[in-house]
Design an enzyme around this catalytic site. Structure first.
Site, PDB file in Angstrom:
ATOM      1  N   ARG A  98       0.826  -1.216   0.000  1.00  9.65           N
ATOM      2  CA  ARG A  98       0.000   0.000   0.000  1.00  9.65           C
ATOM      3  C   ARG A  98       0.860   1.267   0.000  1.00  9.65           C
ATOM      4  O   ARG A  98       0.530   2.247  -0.668  1.00  9.65           O
ATOM      5  CB  ARG A  98      -0.967  -0.031   1.185  1.00  9.65           C
ATOM      6  N   THR A 151      11.326 -12.343  12.297  1.00  8.88           N
ATOM      7  CA  THR A 151      11.645 -13.691  12.770  1.00  8.88           C
ATOM      8  C   THR A 151      11.285 -13.784  14.239  1.00  8.88           C
ATOM      9  O   THR A 151      11.462 -12.819  14.988  1.00  8.88           O
ATOM     10  CB  THR A 151      13.147 -14.032  12.612  1.00  8.88           C
ATOM     11  N   ILE A 152      10.787 -14.954  14.641  1.00 10.87           N
ATOM     12  CA  ILE A 152      10.413 -15.097  16.066  1.00 10.87           C
ATOM     13  C   ILE A 152      11.648 -15.181  16.946  1.00 10.87           C
ATOM     14  O   ILE A 152      11.571 -15.049  18.164  1.00 10.87           O
ATOM     15  CB  ILE A 152       9.511 -16.326  16.300  1.00 10.87           C
ATOM     16  N   ASP A 153      12.828 -15.392  16.335  1.00 14.44           N
ATOM     17  CA  ASP A 153      14.051 -15.540  17.140  1.00 14.44           C
ATOM     18  C   ASP A 153      14.580 -14.222  17.678  1.00 14.44           C
ATOM     19  O   ASP A 153      15.420 -14.227  18.581  1.00 14.44           O
ATOM     20  CB  ASP A 153      15.159 -16.196  16.299  1.00 14.44           C
ATOM     21  N   ARG A 184      16.960 -22.073  17.864  1.00  9.48           N
ATOM     22  CA  ARG A 184      17.990 -23.090  17.620  1.00  9.48           C
ATOM     23  C   ARG A 184      19.381 -22.559  17.965  1.00  9.48           C
ATOM     24  O   ARG A 184      20.201 -23.263  18.532  1.00  9.48           O
ATOM     25  CB  ARG A 184      17.954 -23.498  16.144  1.00  9.48           C
ATOM     26  N   ARG A 225       5.239 -20.119  15.885  1.00  6.56           N
ATOM     27  CA  ARG A 225       5.477 -19.518  14.568  1.00  6.56           C
ATOM     28  C   ARG A 225       4.192 -19.001  13.939  1.00  6.56           C
ATOM     29  O   ARG A 225       4.236 -18.281  12.928  1.00  6.56           O
ATOM     30  CB  ARG A 225       6.118 -20.568  13.664  1.00  6.56           C
TER      31      ARG A 225
END
Ligand code: F6P
Length: 320
Positions: free
Chosen positions: A25, A126-128, A172, A253
């Protein structure tokens, strides 16, 4: 600048759709054509894209996942793959590319930037939360809240059965998620990849807590610390406590992004589109001490984001 491409790459994160929506947008409002390449770097290598319009990104801000799909693309680790992507960008008359992803995706973006004049901007999602140059990434807040909600439930049964739970969360390589989740669920122990696991210390904490009447407990462990099932078994054998393992898993996630994740997605996208509109490239936008900034792709890819391990001792004191 006439055409902007956008991809989502690497592990998906809640808020990626909010970022796609905002890029589309904002770029459309500046008169740009927007092409959404599908399945991350794979879409660039195989030239799979669709036109994105303000209407085509309606109703997605609240959706987890990514409408463009994503991938971890081994093909992008080859010179041939990067060359094909660069050639496709030129063939499609793409002038600027927004890469929505984590540190692995930005390493790919850096390689691509060396093969093309197309301007490339990274949006950290990213969730990290392990992207150097941004205090927080899109999706991190959502994953934290998902894990906290799950662990609060586990705390109920831990108390009822006077059990100790080892709860594995994602992460990780880095422990940002485990540290924030551990602190906010009141975990008695937090295990992260940045700090070696000393089993004797865990045994002592569990036994000391039991001796003062605290017979249940939560141990939050990032998946990167190792075999959490073995850790749970060793604690049970060496402390006499009843120990169970629970893995929060891939729910972290997904899910509808929190307002915080949506806000970051929109602000990062705004900065990314404005940078492209001013012919800037080869950088990653980010949140730095409350401000939206950008740093070079080189710097993001060459530095390791520092983690404040003082929070571990804060968590320990708060959980006594
Ligand atoms: O990078 C985000 C992440 O969820 C990590 O926390 C986790 O270790 C990894 O992705 C899992 O990778 P995959 O989705 O390929 O199984």
């Amino acid at each position: 600048m006439k055409t902007i491409g956008v991809i989502t790459s690497g592990g998906d994160a809640p808020g990626m759709n909010a970022a796609i929506r905002a890029v589309t947008r904002l770029a459309s409002a500046l008169g740009f054509r927007v092409l959404g390449f599908e399945r991350g770097w794979e879409g660039l290598i195989n030239n799979l894209f669709r036109l994105l319009t303000p209407r085509s990104v309606g109703g997605i801000i609240q959706l987890g996942g990514t409408i463009l799909l994503t991938s971890r693309c081994p093909g992008f680790k080859t010179r041939e793959g990067i060359r094909r992507a660069a050639d496709n960008l030129v063939a499609d008359n793409v002038d600027g590319l927004v890469v929505i992803g984590g540190e692995g995706s930005f390493r790919g973006a850096l390689e691509l930037s060396r093969e093309t004049d197309v301007l490339i901007i990274g949006v950290p999602a990213t969730i990290d939360n392990d992207v150097y140059g941004s205090d927080e990434t899109v999706g991190f807040d959502t994953a934290v809240n998902t894990a906290v909600a799950e662990i609060d439930k586990i705390r109920d049964t831990a108390i009822s059965h006077e059990r100790v739970f080892v709860v594995e969360v994602m992460g990780r390589r880095r422990g940002f998620l485990a540290l924030t989740v551990g602190l906010t669920v009141g975990a008695e122990v937090i295990l992260i990849p940045e700090v070696p696991v000393h089993m004797e210390n865990i045994f002592r904490t569990v036994k000391e807590n039991a001796a003062k009447g605290k017979r249940s407990g939560i141990i939050v462990a990032a998946e990167g610390v190792g075999d959490t099932r073995r850790i749970a078994e060793e604690i049970e054998v060496n402390t006499g406590a009843e120990v169970r393992l629970s893995i929060v898993g891939y729910a972290q996630r997904g899910g509808s992004p929190t307002a915080r994740s949506r806000l970051l997605a929109s602000l990062f996208a705004n900065e990314a589109v404005n940078l492209l509109a001013s012919n800037a490239g080869k950088c990653v936008v980010g949140l730095q001490k409350g401000e939206i900034k950008s740093i070079s792709l080189e710097e993001t890819c060459s530095r390791e984001k520092p983690l404040d391990t003082r929070l571990l001792s804060l968590a320990r004191t708060l959980a006594t």
